[in-house]
Design an enzyme around this catalytic site. Structure first.
Site, short mmCIF file in Angstrom:
data_model
loop_
_atom_site.label_atom_id
_atom_site.label_comp_id
_atom_site.label_asym_id
_atom_site.label_seq_id
_atom_site.Cartn_x
_atom_site.Cartn_y
_atom_site.Cartn_z
N GLY A 311 0.31 -14.76 3.60
CA GLY A 311 -0.59 -14.93 5.32
C GLY A 311 -2.03 -15.35 4.94
N GLU A 312 -2.48 -15.05 5.63
CA GLU A 312 -4.61 -15.78 5.33
C GLU A 312 -4.37 -17.11 5.52
OE1 GLU A 312 -5.58 -16.31 2.02
OE2 GLU A 312 -5.57 -14.10 1.01
N GLY A 313 -2.89 -17.62 6.42
CA GLY A 313 -2.96 -19.76 6.90
C GLY A 313 -3.27 -20.29 5.66
#
Length: 345
Positions: A311-313
């Protein structure tokens, strides 16, 4: 809430498509030799409305929020990790922070609804709807008003950012559960097919998660429309991403979609305005089992498949150089005519 949803027109433009394809085919290479990169050139050109598209001031926005359902043990990590990771993003120590620096991406963290009070500072936008959503095993995660406020905030925040590209990221302990619930409801799929181990649940934890999510779906059996499902199951960070996606699509920005949770926001946005998908580039196929089904539902062809589940980008940031390369090749690579190279007989 429906009045929050802008009309997103289709980007279909046969003349521009043909011009782009001629330009791509005329480069000094065999036809189709750059594979997926050629399809990426065509997509970016259509989004930006140019035969020589250029990406400007890309914005990597990480939306963060807490989830009441996390108290049910659906994650291997406690909810405090949400705010702790926000601090890590801001301190420059997270994977996405490193990748943003490497690729020259402006990283902004949005507090959409974290159960923590942050000190204001550069790189942080505080747009908190509440200190986490309600427990969706007992109540809708968001009230209708909260959901509408979050979507509107996402639209406003994005509209204030410069550039013509948005990279989506998120942080929120428990949000793989929200994504799985949205996928199951909006695509009418069994929750077992939509649910994975998230942050690393063991077998017992995965079964507990499945049992919990099955009960949540039953409790909100009437939440069948996209906005109803978003309010019942979503998070503030997901709802804000929906708003940001709608606004980015309206402004014809390139939308680089990260993993499972970011794709869930796109799933909702596309259910409301299907032409959103014409503006999206899907960065990768994550290891989370439901993400494969979600990409299939969206008709998406991801750029990477690296077994990521962070995740997180982070996946969006990793894919970004491919978008940059596509634009540079389209604008700078010689044609057969300009290079004086003979074409195939």
């Amino acid at each position: 809430m429906q009045n929050l949803i802008p009309q997103i027109p289709s980007l279909q433009n046969p003349a521009l498509s043909a011009a782009l394809q001629r330009r791509i085919d005329g480069k000094t290479k065999p036809l189709g030799a750059l594979g997926h990169l050629e399809r990426l050139m065509l997509r970016i050109g259509l989004i930006l409305g140019s035969e020589t598209p250029a990406l400007r001031e890309p914005q990597l926005m990480v939306f963060a929020g807490d989830h009441g359902l996390a108290r049910r043990g659906v994650s291997a990590y406690p909810s405090d990790v949400t705010w702790q990771m926000v601090e890590n993003f801001l301190a420059g120590g997270a994977a996405v922070s490193v990748l943003a620096r490497q690729h020259g991406l402006k990283l902004t963290v949005v507090d959409a609804g974290v159960a923590h009070d942050f000190a204001p500072r550069a790189g942080l936008l505080i747009a908190k709807i509440a200190a986490g959503t309600a427990d969706s095993a007992e109540h809708p995660a968001m009230t209708t008003d909260q959901c509408a406020t979050a979507i509107a905030a996402g639209k406003t925040l994005l509209a204030r950012q410069p550039g013509n590209a948005l990279l989506l990221g998120e942080m929120g302990i428990g949000n793989t559960s929200s994504a799985a619930l949205l996928l199951a409801r909006l695509q009418n799929l069994p929750i077992e097919r939509c649910t994975g181990r998230g942050t690393g649940l063991d077998d017992a934890g995965l079964q507990r998660k499945l049992d919990t999510l099955g009960a949540v779906l039953q409790r909100h059996a009437q939440a069948s429309e996209p906005l109803q499902a978003l309010a019942a199951f979503g998070g503030f960070e997901i709802a804000m991403m929906v708003g940001a996606v709608l606004q980015a699509a309206l402004e014809r920005r390139v939308i680089v979609v990260d993993g499972f949770i970011a794709s869930a926001a796109v799933l909702v946005a596309a259910a409301l305005q299907p032409a959103v998908l014409e503006r999206c580039v899907f960065a990768h196929r994550s290891e989370e089992s439901g993400h494969r089904l979600m990409l299939e539902a969206l008709g998406a062809e991801p750029l990477l498949d690296l077994g990521l589940r962070l995740g997180e980008g982070s996946g969006a940031a990793l894919a970004w150089p491919l978008l940059s390369s596509a634009c540079l090749i389209l604008s700078e690579m010689a044609s057969f005519e300009s290079a004086g190279v003979s074409q195939q007989a």
